[in-house]
Write a protein that holds these residues in place. Sequence first.
Motif, PDB file in Angstrom:
ATOM      1  N   ALA A  93      45.504  28.711  36.097  1.00 57.18           N
ATOM      2  CA  ALA A  93      46.470  27.335  36.736  1.00 57.18           C
ATOM      3  C   ALA A  93      46.047  27.015  38.042  1.00 57.18           C
ATOM      4  N   GLY A  94      44.855  27.422  38.490  1.00 54.87           N
ATOM      5  CA  GLY A  94      44.320  27.321  39.827  1.00 54.87           C
ATOM      6  C   GLY A  94      45.048  28.089  40.941  1.00 54.87           C
ATOM      7  N   ASP A  95      44.391  28.132  41.937  1.00 54.15           N
ATOM      8  CA  ASP A  95      44.688  29.030  43.106  1.00 54.15           C
ATOM      9  C   ASP A  95      44.761  30.413  42.958  1.00 54.15           C
ATOM     10  N   GLU A  96      44.070  30.857  42.512  1.00 55.95           N
ATOM     11  CA  GLU A  96      44.016  32.409  41.913  1.00 55.95           C
ATOM     12  C   GLU A  96      43.789  33.194  43.103  1.00 55.95           C
ATOM     13  N   VAL A  97      44.843  34.204  43.039  1.00 59.14           N
ATOM     14  CA  VAL A  97      44.531  35.313  43.994  1.00 59.14           C
ATOM     15  C   VAL A  97      44.386  36.603  42.943  1.00 59.14           C
ATOM     16  N   ILE A  98      43.026  37.288  43.367  1.00 56.98           N
ATOM     17  CA  ILE A  98      42.740  38.428  42.104  1.00 56.98           C
ATOM     18  C   ILE A  98      42.352  39.566  43.035  1.00 56.98           C
ATOM     19  N   GLN A  99      43.074  40.571  42.658  1.00 58.63           N
ATOM     20  CA  GLN A  99      42.779  42.008  43.379  1.00 58.63           C
ATOM     21  C   GLN A  99      42.627  42.835  42.047  1.00 58.63           C
ATOM     22  N   TRP A 100      41.409  43.613  42.615  1.00 57.70           N
ATOM     23  CA  TRP A 100      41.323  45.109  41.593  1.00 57.70           C
ATOM     24  C   TRP A 100      41.479  46.199  42.645  1.00 57.70           C
ATOM     25  N   TYR A 101      41.983  46.903  41.586  1.00 63.40           N
ATOM     26  CA  TYR A 101      42.152  48.302  42.248  1.00 63.40           C
ATOM     27  C   TYR A 101      41.720  49.513  41.486  1.00 63.40           C
ATOM     28  N   ARG A 102      41.405  50.619  42.137  1.00 61.16           N
ATOM     29  CA  ARG A 102      41.033  51.890  41.323  1.00 61.16           C
ATOM     30  C   ARG A 102      42.172  52.728  41.790  1.00 61.16           C
ATOM     31  N   GLN A 103      43.025  53.456  40.993  1.00 60.39           N
ATOM     32  CA  GLN A 103      43.920  54.170  41.321  1.00 60.39           C
ATOM     33  C   GLN A 103      44.656  53.974  42.859  1.00 60.39           C
ATOM     34  N   LYS A 104      44.942  52.715  42.885  1.00 59.83           N
ATOM     35  CA  LYS A 104      45.888  52.042  43.969  1.00 59.83           C
ATOM     36  C   LYS A 104      44.786  51.798  45.205  1.00 59.83           C
ATOM     37  N   VAL A 105      43.700  52.348  45.132  1.00 57.86           N
ATOM     38  CA  VAL A 105      42.680  51.673  46.352  1.00 57.86           C
ATOM     39  C   VAL A 105      42.195  50.562  45.937  1.00 57.86           C
ATOM     40  N   LEU A 106      42.044  49.612  46.888  1.00 55.55           N
ATOM     41  CA  LEU A 106      41.612  48.225  46.543  1.00 55.55           C
ATOM     42  C   LEU A 106      40.035  48.264  46.647  1.00 55.55           C
ATOM     43  N   ILE A 107      39.572  48.001  45.667  1.00 55.72           N
ATOM     44  CA  ILE A 107      37.960  47.766  45.528  1.00 55.72           C
ATOM     45  C   ILE A 107      37.351  46.377  45.285  1.00 55.72           C
ATOM     46  N   HIS A 108      38.197  45.386  45.047  1.00 55.23           N
ATOM     47  CA  HIS A 108      37.732  43.993  45.308  1.00 55.23           C
ATOM     48  C   HIS A 108      39.075  42.940  45.474  1.00 55.23           C
ATOM     49  N   SER A 109      38.797  41.999  46.019  1.00 57.70           N
ATOM     50  CA  SER A 109      39.872  41.082  46.236  1.00 57.70           C
ATOM     51  C   SER A 109      39.166  39.540  46.406  1.00 57.70           C
ATOM     52  N   PHE A 110      39.685  38.623  45.806  1.00 55.51           N
ATOM     53  CA  PHE A 110      39.316  37.416  45.871  1.00 55.51           C
ATOM     54  C   PHE A 110      40.491  36.379  46.156  1.00 55.51           C
ATOM     55  N   CYS A 111      40.373  35.400  47.169  1.00 57.90           N
ATOM     56  CA  CYS A 111      41.501  34.710  47.559  1.00 57.90           C
ATOM     57  C   CYS A 111      41.274  33.251  48.116  1.00 57.90           C
ATOM     58  N   ASN A 112      41.666  32.445  47.601  1.00 59.79           N
ATOM     59  CA  ASN A 112      41.376  30.815  48.198  1.00 59.79           C
ATOM     60  C   ASN A 112      39.935  30.381  48.111  1.00 59.79           C
ATOM     61  N   GLY A 113      39.335  31.043  46.898  1.00 58.12           N
ATOM     62  CA  GLY A 113      37.991  30.562  46.663  1.00 58.12           C
ATOM     63  C   GLY A 113      36.866  31.457  46.932  1.00 58.12           C
TER      64      GLY A 113
END
Length: 387
Positions: free
Chosen positions: A45-65
């Motif tokens: 739907a556009g404007d994705e904010v993506i976050q990947w976690y491993r057991q509550k630890v942030l391992i990747h995020s993507f925001c605003n392109g």
Amino acid sequence: MAEANVQACIFIWIITMATCQKIPVAHVTCIFSMDCVLPCHFKPAGDEVIQWYRQKVLIHSFCNGSDILEQQDENYRGRTSLFQGQLARGNASLLLQHSDIQDKGRYRCHVQTALGHHESDIITKVEAPIRTMKMTSPSGYKAITCSSQDIYPAPQLLWSTDPPAPSGAIKPATRKIANVQGLYSVESMQKRMGNLSDFTYICSLNSYYGTQTWIASLREREIFSVSGKGLTLPCLVPMKLLNFTLTWTLTSAKKSEVILTFHSLTRQISNQWKSQARVDPDQVLSGNGSLWLQNLENTQTGTYSCTFSAFQIQHLVHNHVRLISAQTVTEGGNQSNLWIIAVVIAALALFITGMIAWANRKDDRSQPRRTTEDATEIQHMRTSMAD
Ligand SMILES: *[C@@H]1O[C@H](CO)[C@@H](O)[C@H](O)[C@H]1NC(C)=O
Ligand SMILES: *[C@@H]1O[C@H](CO)[C@@H](O)[C@H](O)[C@H]1NC(C)=O
Ligand SMILES: *[C@@H]1O[C@H](CO)[C@@H](O)[C@H](O)[C@H]1NC(C)=O
Ligand SMILES: *[C@@H]1O[C@H](CO)[C@@H](O)[C@H](O)[C@H]1NC(C)=O
Ligand SMILES: *[C@@H]1O[C@H](CO)[C@@H](O)[C@H](O)[C@H]1NC(C)=O
């Protein structure tokens, strides 16, 4: 600017984490040291904010392109990426490069879009598959070992024999040791039962998750033959194979050479020994790889090994061929008898030369008294013997 982006992204995530709902779970098996894709799908739907976690630890995020990796866990630095061209299609899968054993565990994919949010969990296993397997019989032939390396998780190793051994006779000693990377090497040793050629020893290695079964077998025998004669070297497989290669090799103290190979699918034989060696293709296809040899020579003694290899299967037969010369056979003796004969002959020769020397000395002393009569008598005897 980047700082502001991060703040905004984290803020969005905190809001969405608070809302509870049933989260779908996917299972993935990553292969050790290979790249691995953790799947995640959302309604685009556009404007994705993506976050990947491993057991509550942030391992990747993507925001605003673009990727925002300032707060990424150190163990994942440089190893994660999204397929950005696929985002518009709702594909937020994570590419995890060079997976290692610590990568196993539960991951969460979180996506916020203009329309709402999506969460899913991915349970990841890591497996280092079985890639090799070896069976050997260390010098002395007293035991058989079965081994493999670099496997995760530790596999199960089982022994059997053909014909089946009496119950309780199979008591292998098995060791599984992990290296610094966490990969296991397995080594198992089974005492040989009975005589050298009594059993075919079969070792099977089963991966922990049941994804693989490797089988190897070993049989050995000693064959005594006569130089210059024909000889059949047996090689039978303990189980039926469909797609395999048969290889015969000769290994001696000096060298190792391939005698012939046979491919079951093409029925093609490549024979280095030409008319001197032969297999029967129909017999081979039914699991009898016996090799017929013409005129075995002294230079051709050693170990004749027959290998049936198929996908994750290897059957090995060692025929230790020893030559005994035709002369020894007709005399009905073996090496130790020959020794005794040689010693007796040497002693006899020594005795005879001693006697001759002694007789000569006696002759020398008696020579002056020798009469012509004696000489004629001897002459007479010789002529009568000639008659
Ligand atoms: C996204 O980036 C654009 C410029 O590329 C900026 O105008 C906008 O404010 C950013 N949005 C957020 C949420 O940070
Ligand atoms: C998402 O993208 C990756 C990379 O192209 C691909 O391997 C995966 O199959 C995609 N998933 C779907 C459901 O299309
Ligand atoms: C097998 O071993 C037994 C002793 O365990 C021995 O008496 C017998 O001669 C051996 N047979 C052969 C064929 O070597
Ligand atoms: C195996 O094949 C050989 C000929 O290649 C034959 O002499 C022998 O009898 C066969 N053995 C069995 C058990 O079928
Ligand atoms: C036969 O086995 C070989 C080696 O394991 C494999 O590469 C090949 O694809 C197999 N062929 C068939 C038809 O199963």
